[in-house]
Design a protein around this motif. Sequence first.
Motif, PDB file in Angstrom:
ATOM      1  N   ASN A 107       0.710  -1.227   0.262  1.00 42.00           N
ATOM      2  CA  ASN A 107      -0.008  -0.015   0.140  1.00 42.00           C
ATOM      3  C   ASN A 107       0.866   1.442   0.059  1.00 42.00           C
ATOM      4  O   ASN A 107       0.495   2.169  -0.735  1.00 42.00           O
ATOM      5  N   ALA A 108       1.862   1.355   0.662  1.00 42.94           N
ATOM      6  CA  ALA A 108       2.945   2.379   0.650  1.00 42.94           C
ATOM      7  C   ALA A 108       3.605   2.602  -0.525  1.00 42.94           C
ATOM      8  O   ALA A 108       4.043   3.672  -0.851  1.00 42.94           O
ATOM      9  N   TRP A 109       3.698   1.710  -1.429  1.00 44.35           N
ATOM     10  CA  TRP A 109       4.364   1.893  -2.593  1.00 44.35           C
ATOM     11  C   TRP A 109       3.385   1.240  -3.731  1.00 44.35           C
ATOM     12  O   TRP A 109       3.775   0.480  -4.527  1.00 44.35           O
ATOM     13  N   LEU A 110       2.329   1.669  -4.019  1.00 45.08           N
ATOM     14  CA  LEU A 110       1.282   1.274  -4.855  1.00 45.08           C
ATOM     15  C   LEU A 110       1.807   1.346  -6.284  1.00 45.08           C
ATOM     16  O   LEU A 110       1.416   0.350  -7.115  1.00 45.08           O
ATOM     17  N   ASP A 111       2.321   2.197  -6.396  1.00 45.36           N
ATOM     18  CA  ASP A 111       2.777   2.463  -7.940  1.00 45.36           C
ATOM     19  C   ASP A 111       3.643   1.511  -8.316  1.00 45.36           C
ATOM     20  O   ASP A 111       3.643   0.795  -9.494  1.00 45.36           O
ATOM     21  N   GLN A 112       4.597   1.249  -7.679  1.00 48.02           N
ATOM     22  CA  GLN A 112       5.542  -0.128  -8.000  1.00 48.02           C
ATOM     23  C   GLN A 112       5.029  -1.415  -7.877  1.00 48.02           C
ATOM     24  O   GLN A 112       4.955  -2.252  -8.626  1.00 48.02           O
ATOM     25  N   GLY A 113       4.038  -1.511  -7.022  1.00 45.81           N
ATOM     26  CA  GLY A 113       3.183  -3.050  -6.967  1.00 45.81           C
ATOM     27  C   GLY A 113       2.448  -3.083  -8.356  1.00 45.81           C
ATOM     28  O   GLY A 113       2.208  -4.187  -8.782  1.00 45.81           O
ATOM     29  N   ILE A 114       1.798  -1.962  -8.889  1.00 46.12           N
ATOM     30  CA  ILE A 114       1.167  -2.157  -9.954  1.00 46.12           C
ATOM     31  C   ILE A 114       1.875  -2.392 -11.010  1.00 46.12           C
ATOM     32  O   ILE A 114       1.486  -3.129 -11.951  1.00 46.12           O
ATOM     33  N   GLU A 115       2.977  -1.729 -11.182  1.00 46.58           N
ATOM     34  CA  GLU A 115       3.932  -1.955 -12.064  1.00 46.58           C
ATOM     35  C   GLU A 115       4.501  -3.379 -12.069  1.00 46.58           C
ATOM     36  O   GLU A 115       4.614  -3.999 -13.256  1.00 46.58           O
ATOM     37  N   ALA A 116       4.617  -3.948 -10.691  1.00 51.34           N
ATOM     38  CA  ALA A 116       5.174  -5.192 -10.774  1.00 51.34           C
ATOM     39  C   ALA A 116       4.202  -6.056 -11.490  1.00 51.34           C
ATOM     40  O   ALA A 116       4.591  -7.071 -11.792  1.00 51.34           O
ATOM     41  N   HIS A 117       2.872  -5.888 -11.018  1.00 52.01           N
ATOM     42  CA  HIS A 117       1.937  -6.816 -11.631  1.00 52.01           C
ATOM     43  C   HIS A 117       2.013  -6.819 -13.114  1.00 52.01           C
ATOM     44  O   HIS A 117       2.108  -8.072 -13.915  1.00 52.01           O
ATOM     45  N   HIS A 118       2.109  -5.569 -13.759  1.00 50.46           N
ATOM     46  CA  HIS A 118       2.208  -5.634 -15.144  1.00 50.46           C
ATOM     47  C   HIS A 118       3.370  -6.111 -15.780  1.00 50.46           C
ATOM     48  O   HIS A 118       3.456  -6.702 -16.944  1.00 50.46           O
ATOM     49  N   ILE A 119       4.425  -6.042 -15.131  1.00 45.31           N
ATOM     50  CA  ILE A 119       5.904  -6.809 -15.631  1.00 45.31           C
ATOM     51  C   ILE A 119       5.594  -8.033 -15.521  1.00 45.31           C
ATOM     52  O   ILE A 119       5.985  -8.647 -16.716  1.00 45.31           O
ATOM     53  N   LEU A 120       5.242  -8.763 -14.534  1.00 49.70           N
ATOM     54  CA  LEU A 120       4.965 -10.148 -14.647  1.00 49.70           C
ATOM     55  C   LEU A 120       4.128 -10.700 -15.601  1.00 49.70           C
ATOM     56  O   LEU A 120       4.204 -11.698 -16.226  1.00 49.70           O
ATOM     57  N   PHE A 121       2.980  -9.908 -15.637  1.00 47.67           N
ATOM     58  CA  PHE A 121       1.746 -10.307 -16.493  1.00 47.67           C
ATOM     59  C   PHE A 121       2.415 -10.224 -18.101  1.00 47.67           C
ATOM     60  O   PHE A 121       1.643 -10.842 -18.935  1.00 47.67           O
ATOM     61  N   SER A 122       3.347  -9.384 -18.364  1.00 48.67           N
ATOM     62  CA  SER A 122       3.754  -9.385 -19.821  1.00 48.67           C
ATOM     63  C   SER A 122       5.207 -10.001 -20.220  1.00 48.67           C
ATOM     64  O   SER A 122       5.692  -9.643 -20.905  1.00 48.67           O
ATOM     65  N   ALA A 123       5.683 -10.508 -19.063  1.00 47.82           N
ATOM     66  CA  ALA A 123       6.945 -11.217 -19.266  1.00 47.82           C
ATOM     67  C   ALA A 123       7.021 -12.037 -20.372  1.00 47.82           C
ATOM     68  O   ALA A 123       5.867 -12.792 -20.732  1.00 47.82           O
ATOM     69  N   PRO A 124       7.711 -12.058 -21.426  1.00 46.32           N
ATOM     70  CA  PRO A 124       7.967 -12.913 -22.747  1.00 46.32           C
ATOM     71  C   PRO A 124       8.051 -14.370 -22.490  1.00 46.32           C
ATOM     72  O   PRO A 124       9.170 -14.838 -22.292  1.00 46.32           O
TER      73      PRO A 124
END
Length: 187
Positions: free
Chosen positions: A140-157
């Motif tokens: 929660n304190a780093w929500l932008d990083q967590g959202i980006e982490a989701h996107h990175i993992l979901f789009s890993a080749p």
Amino acid sequence: LALQSDETIADGCPGNTTYATFWNHAGTHLDAPAHMVPGGLPVWQLSATDLVFQMPLVLDLPKADDELVTEADLAHFANALTGCDLLLLRTGHSRWRAAEPERYRDRNPGLSRAAARYLAQPQFASLRAIGIDAISIAANAWLDQGIEAHHILFSAPRPRPVLIIEDMDLSSDLGGLSEVIAAPFLV
């Protein structure tokens, strides 16, 4: 979980039926790409083989409230990560789930964007899911990083995206863990 009676034997119906309504992030849950990526793979399109893991790795990475798992934390385990298909991050935060539920919900550790980029590298191509003993990989304190982490993992080749399992109870002795079967509601 909200329950609403539908049919009852007392009303002359042949059986009792109930509607159950719950938030899809209540308790242990699995995030698939459709959770955050438009047009992403939804949970209901996963096959049974997508949900069976035979090379799980448990990493004990104690984290304080609001602290992120970093690339440096993971780099120490590069050799073990190379062959795993399920990475379970044991931060110790689940101890607050019952004792201090607001703390558990609001002060969770998470996964940094750099850690997600590290795990998305081709050398870890066998990785198909990441689990954590916190309410989300998005602190929660780093929500932008967590959202980006989701996107990175979901789009890993990869042939299939990396799935995320959140709000896990990893407090048991998992030393002999050799197989994990995820069984989400396929909604």
